[in-house]
Design an enzyme around this catalytic site. Sequence first.
Site, PDB file in Angstrom:
ATOM      1  N   SER A 240       0.833  -1.196   0.000  1.00 37.10           N
ATOM      2  CA  SER A 240       0.000   0.000   0.000  1.00 37.10           C
ATOM      3  C   SER A 240       0.868   1.245   0.000  1.00 37.10           C
ATOM      4  O   SER A 240       2.013   1.217   0.464  1.00 37.10           O
ATOM      5  CB  SER A 240      -0.895   0.025   1.238  1.00 37.10           C
ATOM      6  N   ASP A 241       0.318   2.357  -0.528  1.00 35.39           N
ATOM      7  CA  ASP A 241       0.914   3.637  -0.187  1.00 35.39           C
ATOM      8  C   ASP A 241       0.716   3.801   1.312  1.00 35.39           C
ATOM      9  O   ASP A 241      -0.177   3.201   1.908  1.00 35.39           O
ATOM     10  CB  ASP A 241       0.258   4.775  -0.979  1.00 35.39           C
ATOM     11  N   TRP A 242       1.549   4.609   1.933  1.00 35.11           N
ATOM     12  CA  TRP A 242       1.588   4.674   3.397  1.00 35.11           C
ATOM     13  C   TRP A 242       0.252   5.187   3.952  1.00 35.11           C
ATOM     14  O   TRP A 242      -0.151   6.307   3.674  1.00 35.11           O
ATOM     15  CB  TRP A 242       2.757   5.529   3.835  1.00 35.11           C
ATOM     16  N   GLY A 244      -2.517   3.652   3.051  1.00 39.27           N
ATOM     17  CA  GLY A 244      -3.462   3.449   1.958  1.00 39.27           C
ATOM     18  C   GLY A 244      -4.442   2.314   2.161  1.00 39.27           C
ATOM     19  O   GLY A 244      -5.451   2.244   1.456  1.00 39.27           O
TER      20      GLY A 244
END
Length: 831
Positions: A240-242, A244
């Site tokens: 995931s994006d941080w 996300g």
Amino acid sequence: MNPSLSPAVTTPPAGANDAEARIRELARSLTLEQQVQLLTGADVWSTHAIPEIGLSRVVMSDGPAGVRGEDFDERHDSVSLPSSSALSATWSVETAHRYGQVLGQEARRKGVHAVLGPTINLHRSPLGGRHFECMSEDPRLTATMAAGYVAGVQSMGVGATPKHYLANEAETERFTADSVVDERPLRELYLAAFEDAITEARAWLVMSSYNSINGTTASENKLLETPLSTEWGFDGVVVSDWTGVRSVEAANARQDLEMPGPVGHWGPKLLAAVNDGRVSREAILEKVTRILRLAARVGSLEGFQPAVTELPTQLDGAAVAREVAVRGAVLVRNNGILPLDAKALSRVAVIGHNADEARTQGGGSATVMPKYTVSPLEGLRKALPDDVIVTYARGAKVAEGIQPFPRASLHNPVSDVPGIRVTFLAEDGTEISGEDRLASHLIWFGIGIPDGAASIRMETVWTAETAGIHHLGVGTVGRIRFVLDGVEVFNRELEDDTEVLGAALFDPPKTVHAVETTADQTVRVEAEYQLPREQVIPFTAILLGEETVVADPQAEIEAAVDAARNSDVAVVVVGTNAAIESEGFDRKDLDLPGYQNQLVEAVAGANPRTVVVVNSGSPVLMPWLDKVDAVLLGWFGGQEFGSAIADILLGAEEPGGRLPTTWPAALEDVPVLNTTPVDGKVIYSEGIHIGYRAWLKQQAEGGAAPALPFGYGLGYTTFELGKAHAPQVVTAGNDVVVHVPVRNTGTRTGREVVQVYLDRADSAVERPVRWLAGYAGTHLAPAGTESVEIRIPAKAFAYYDGGWQFEQGTFRLLVGRHASDDFQALDIELR
């Protein structure tokens, strides 16, 4: 993509099937609690270790133009490469591969196993805040360059992470915005940009984005399964994006790893969801298997051979940074003034705030801490003969807010060494620990602040370079005490009203105080910051420095005009600042900030021999384009930016770049502009027409043309393209190879990029006016010739309608130098 650029992992070694079986068996051997724990990060940058199975942590680090490592500590410096827009401007997969290899080298040096890059979202709108961090507006150019980058990183045994998947072309409301995109543009543009990095370069990770796509957040979206895993065969880790991952539901999608950790939306909630049947044990097992597979590939799983066992020859990172900056610089105007003849010069005026304080990289997660940077002023002073007088005038303020103190101006009064003293204090004021730092911009993200610290004290002695009034200050979010020469000038809260991490990091709320000094006078600067008692993500940034304040902008311009008038040539460096181009927010317009346009006009009026260097990561408006002798687009050129600019201006190197995106003449001319969600949605109403495709459609309907077309760029020599050769009849589903003879007809060695477009005027379906199908570059000495080979992939002829469809009949194959060229045309019949 050149098959020779594929990393070693693309051909499974002997015993690979056995290794895969053992990885799955290891995954099954873990308890459910261990399996679920492994799916959320152990901290901000790494995964959990499980020593009993030989699993050590997998460390990730931000890219995409340098590898920072787990901290923002300037003592642990990084090679700073030019921005991705500069890389893409090289139109060279080989250069992208070398760029990626340097990142892989840097990762290994810093104990990093996966680089979070490349960023390959498309340049849908020039207002996109991370435009500089992305590659281009065209899916074919982006896909091939991204594949080269990924292959280069992974040739070093380090994972690459194409991001942000998917349709993440804007920063406004970036955590919640819903990108509404029809299936055809989704497939032909936004997915196509990612495809080669997966199917050819075999990326080991992919990062899912924050936004939703057609109503479903990226970490829960079916696009993670199809086409990524099914059609493209991706067997790596979707990280995931941080922050996300938004819910347990993401575990039912192809999302594998939640970052950061250790606390997130999975953990105990996911364990409960498995136990009550909302998430299957088989889904958990697959995710764990993929994480273990990644660990094996990067050497973090004992008993398994890493994917790469023989590393390529080490590259000089600084040399590659300089090479990319040269090859990516785009010469868009030259009235015969360039290259400059150093022997004929006696006095050169270098003008512009960015000439002395250049932007070498963009803001946000792309930021790294280089050991040094070379400004254009430094580069020219070093490259010009000693008898050439170089004068400097700022001309117009560009840098907004506080800028870090120059490192050479700081002295640590506690340790009696250069730099700044940082002390971590407990609640009762006692010292926990201290460290000697080099820079006055201090950032801690997940690491570096000792347990029990309640405050951070900073102390330094700053030496003023010039006499006058200096505006010294501190920027941060939170409670700060600020002391100058023993006098407390501020002691209260600085509040962030943006709620944007990137903005608070690089353009923080601040307090500034005027101090009058003589030249070389010292000022003791002290600050003490109160750490917040609780933080969801452990993040602290404090900036000590000086703000440029200009009382009389016209006087600054007049001083620059005087310098120009008395010189053989004026080099004006204009550009953007960190408050304009950064992660976290989109641009409001395309104007150069401050009085830079007035500055260029005034200087050109005083000295017709004016050269403008543009130091921006993405397009800016240039109303003076036709009023100066030369314009060179230098992008965010990395740590060797100034050296590369000097190489090009003085003719030691050829400007090799071609535009990876269209540059407009006016904001209102841009056909696809909006980045702001309406009712939470960004509607991609333009369909398949973005970038030059949208400009060509607009022109065909009688609308405005751009200032500079996609693919455009000049050099210091001339080329002749001979008669192109291609098959007259092609079977649908087969690639096409085009051969174009190229001859250097000039007097210097130089580079040409042959670009091949397709069009289909009488198509039964909507098509762009023309679209890039392939390209190839050649480097030739005077009178040198080469038959350049351009491969056109079969899919270039197809369109998407529930699947890839091929329309039989005649296509025109157009050979030229940019998207609006006077093309050589060949007919090809598709059967």
